[in-house]
Design a protein around this motif. Sequence first.
Motif, PDB file in Angstrom:
ATOM      1  N   TRP A  35       0.804  -1.226   0.000  1.00  0.00           N
ATOM      2  CA  TRP A  35       0.000   0.000   0.000  1.00  0.00           C
ATOM      3  C   TRP A  35       0.840   1.280   0.000  1.00  0.00           C
ATOM      4  CZ3 TRP A  35      -4.666  -0.215  -1.673  1.00  0.00           C
ATOM      5  CH2 TRP A  35      -5.413  -1.371  -1.514  1.00  0.00           C
ATOM      6  N   PRO A  36       1.918   1.369   0.779  1.00  0.00           N
ATOM      7  CA  PRO A  36       2.705   2.620   0.765  1.00  0.00           C
ATOM      8  C   PRO A  36       3.379   2.909  -0.578  1.00  0.00           C
ATOM      9  CG  PRO A  36       3.182   1.343   2.739  1.00  0.00           C
ATOM     10  CD  PRO A  36       2.360   0.460   1.837  1.00  0.00           C
ATOM     11  N   GLU A  37       3.481   1.906  -1.447  1.00  0.00           N
ATOM     12  CA  GLU A  37       4.114   2.093  -2.749  1.00  0.00           C
ATOM     13  C   GLU A  37       3.175   2.693  -3.798  1.00  0.00           C
ATOM     14  OE1 GLU A  37       7.219  -1.249  -3.595  1.00  0.00           O
ATOM     15  OE2 GLU A  37       5.447  -2.163  -2.664  1.00  0.00           O
ATOM     16  N   ILE A  38       1.874   2.717  -3.530  1.00  0.00           N
ATOM     17  CA  ILE A  38       0.902   3.274  -4.472  1.00  0.00           C
ATOM     18  C   ILE A  38       1.059   4.790  -4.483  1.00  0.00           C
ATOM     19  CG2 ILE A  38      -1.553   3.494  -5.048  1.00  0.00           C
ATOM     20  CD1 ILE A  38      -0.487   0.624  -5.244  1.00  0.00           C
ATOM     21  N   ASP A  39       1.141   5.371  -5.670  1.00  0.00           N
ATOM     22  CA  ASP A  39       1.356   6.813  -5.771  1.00  0.00           C
ATOM     23  C   ASP A  39       0.112   7.608  -5.392  1.00  0.00           C
ATOM     24  OD1 ASP A  39       3.162   9.018  -6.580  1.00  0.00           O
ATOM     25  OD2 ASP A  39       1.584   9.370  -8.066  1.00  0.00           O
ATOM     26  N   MET A  75     -11.630   0.122   0.633  1.00  0.00           N
ATOM     27  CA  MET A  75     -10.346  -0.570   0.765  1.00  0.00           C
ATOM     28  C   MET A  75      -9.190   0.426   0.621  1.00  0.00           C
ATOM     29  SD  MET A  75      -9.391  -3.747   1.191  1.00  0.00           S
ATOM     30  CE  MET A  75      -8.182  -4.980   0.813  1.00  0.00           C
ATOM     31  N   PHE A  76      -9.299   1.328  -0.337  1.00  0.00           N
ATOM     32  CA  PHE A  76      -8.263   2.351  -0.496  1.00  0.00           C
ATOM     33  C   PHE A  76      -8.223   3.274   0.726  1.00  0.00           C
ATOM     34  CE2 PHE A  76      -9.106   1.452  -5.072  1.00  0.00           C
ATOM     35  CZ  PHE A  76      -7.852   0.950  -5.372  1.00  0.00           C
ATOM     36  N   MET A  77      -9.387   3.668   1.215  1.00  0.00           N
ATOM     37  CA  MET A  77      -9.446   4.573   2.361  1.00  0.00           C
ATOM     38  C   MET A  77      -8.829   3.943   3.617  1.00  0.00           C
ATOM     39  SD  MET A  77     -13.128   6.524   1.762  1.00  0.00           S
ATOM     40  CE  MET A  77     -13.567   6.242   3.406  1.00  0.00           C
ATOM     41  N   GLU A  78      -8.988   2.646   3.769  1.00  0.00           N
ATOM     42  CA  GLU A  78      -8.466   1.958   4.946  1.00  0.00           C
ATOM     43  C   GLU A  78      -6.960   1.735   4.902  1.00  0.00           C
ATOM     44  OE1 GLU A  78     -10.734  -1.639   5.310  1.00  0.00           O
ATOM     45  OE2 GLU A  78     -12.573  -0.544   5.800  1.00  0.00           O
ATOM     46  N   HIS A  79      -6.381   1.708   3.703  1.00  0.00           N
ATOM     47  CA  HIS A  79      -4.983   1.320   3.576  1.00  0.00           C
ATOM     48  C   HIS A  79      -4.042   2.409   3.077  1.00  0.00           C
ATOM     49  CE1 HIS A  79      -7.013  -2.579   3.743  1.00  0.00           C
ATOM     50  NE2 HIS A  79      -5.896  -2.969   4.334  1.00  0.00           N
ATOM     51  N   MET A  80      -4.572   3.542   2.671  1.00  0.00           N
ATOM     52  CA  MET A  80      -3.713   4.587   2.126  1.00  0.00           C
ATOM     53  C   MET A  80      -3.819   5.874   2.928  1.00  0.00           C
ATOM     54  SD  MET A  80      -4.033   4.014  -1.956  1.00  0.00           S
ATOM     55  CE  MET A  80      -2.858   5.330  -2.215  1.00  0.00           C
ATOM     56  N   GLN A  81      -2.788   6.683   2.872  1.00  0.00           N
ATOM     57  CA  GLN A  81      -2.804   7.972   3.518  1.00  0.00           C
ATOM     58  C   GLN A  81      -3.821   8.875   2.811  1.00  0.00           C
ATOM     59  OE1 GLN A  81       1.231   9.233   3.055  1.00  0.00           O
ATOM     60  NE2 GLN A  81       1.956   7.995   4.764  1.00  0.00           N
ATOM     61  N   ALA A  82      -4.532   9.675   3.581  1.00  0.00           N
ATOM     62  CA  ALA A  82      -5.601  10.526   3.035  1.00  0.00           C
ATOM     63  C   ALA A  82      -5.101  11.463   1.951  1.00  0.00           C
ATOM     64  CB  ALA A  82      -6.259  11.320   4.160  1.00  0.00           C
ATOM     65  N   GLU A  83      -3.878  11.962   2.061  1.00  0.00           N
ATOM     66  CA  GLU A  83      -3.380  12.910   1.055  1.00  0.00           C
ATOM     67  C   GLU A  83      -3.079  12.246  -0.291  1.00  0.00           C
ATOM     68  OE1 GLU A  83       0.112  11.758   3.715  1.00  0.00           O
ATOM     69  OE2 GLU A  83      -1.889  12.532   4.071  1.00  0.00           O
ATOM     70  N   ARG A  84      -3.117  10.933  -0.346  1.00  0.00           N
ATOM     71  CA  ARG A  84      -2.912  10.222  -1.611  1.00  0.00           C
ATOM     72  C   ARG A  84      -4.233   9.813  -2.274  1.00  0.00           C
ATOM     73  NH1 ARG A  84       2.356   8.212  -2.692  1.00  0.00           N
ATOM     74  NH2 ARG A  84       3.795   8.919  -1.092  1.00  0.00           N
ATOM     75  N   LEU A  85      -5.346  10.165  -1.637  1.00  0.00           N
ATOM     76  CA  LEU A  85      -6.673   9.831  -2.155  1.00  0.00           C
ATOM     77  C   LEU A  85      -7.400  11.084  -2.602  1.00  0.00           C
ATOM     78  CD1 LEU A  85      -7.814   7.366   0.625  1.00  0.00           C
ATOM     79  CD2 LEU A  85      -6.982   6.773  -1.643  1.00  0.00           C
ATOM     80  N   ARG A  86      -8.088  10.984  -3.720  1.00  0.00           N
ATOM     81  CA  ARG A  86      -8.929  12.076  -4.214  1.00  0.00           C
ATOM     82  C   ARG A  86     -10.278  11.465  -4.579  1.00  0.00           C
ATOM     83  NH1 ARG A  86      -5.037  14.077  -2.464  1.00  0.00           N
ATOM     84  NH2 ARG A  86      -3.678  15.631  -3.373  1.00  0.00           N
ATOM     85  N   GLY A  87     -11.263  11.695  -3.710  1.00  0.00           N
ATOM     86  CA  GLY A  87     -12.585  11.119  -3.918  1.00  0.00           C
ATOM     87  C   GLY A  87     -13.555  12.106  -4.518  1.00  0.00           C
ATOM     88  N   LEU A  88     -14.726  11.606  -4.813  1.00  0.00           N
ATOM     89  CA  LEU A  88     -15.802  12.459  -5.325  1.00  0.00           C
ATOM     90  C   LEU A  88     -16.214  13.459  -4.274  1.00  0.00           C
ATOM     91  CD1 LEU A  88     -18.066   9.752  -7.003  1.00  0.00           C
ATOM     92  CD2 LEU A  88     -16.650  11.461  -8.164  1.00  0.00           C
ATOM     93  N   LYS A  89     -16.607  14.609  -4.686  1.00  0.00           N
ATOM     94  CA  LYS A  89     -17.106  15.641  -3.764  1.00  0.00           C
ATOM     95  C   LYS A  89     -18.611  15.469  -3.600  1.00  0.00           C
ATOM     96  CE  LYS A  89     -13.170  17.948  -3.645  1.00  0.00           C
ATOM     97  NZ  LYS A  89     -12.154  17.332  -2.881  1.00  0.00           N
ATOM     98  N   GLY A  90     -19.066  15.647  -2.374  1.00  0.00           N
ATOM     99  CA  GLY A  90     -20.503  15.655  -2.135  1.00  0.00           C
ATOM    100  C   GLY A  90     -21.122  14.362  -1.848  1.00  0.00           C
TER     101      GLY A  90
END
Length: 90
Positions: A35-39, A75-90
């Motif tokens: 997981w830490p290797e995912i950009d 799954m992404f939210m549980e395993h990755m740092q928040a600053e590496r995630l960009r989700g839908l707004k709203g």
Amino acid sequence: LKLDKGRKVYTVWLAEEGVTVRNDQRQEELLQLAWPEIDRVYQRRDCVYLYVSREKAFLLPNGQADASDQAVWQMFMEHMQAERLRGLKG
């Protein structure tokens, strides 16, 4: 361009230890990343963009996983740092 609908290009597995990608077009070694290797990961209305590096991404279209779209994003939210995630707004 051989863009037949439903053509399998790669298979992606999400697991507790990380992400595995298999090329379904040609024989290659499995790409295995912790997981830490995912950009970065971007969630769009119809697809998740999984960037394994700044130059290489895998598209995960909605409705094609063995889990719900929400479970995939969770799954992404549980395993990755928040600053590496960009989700839908709203």
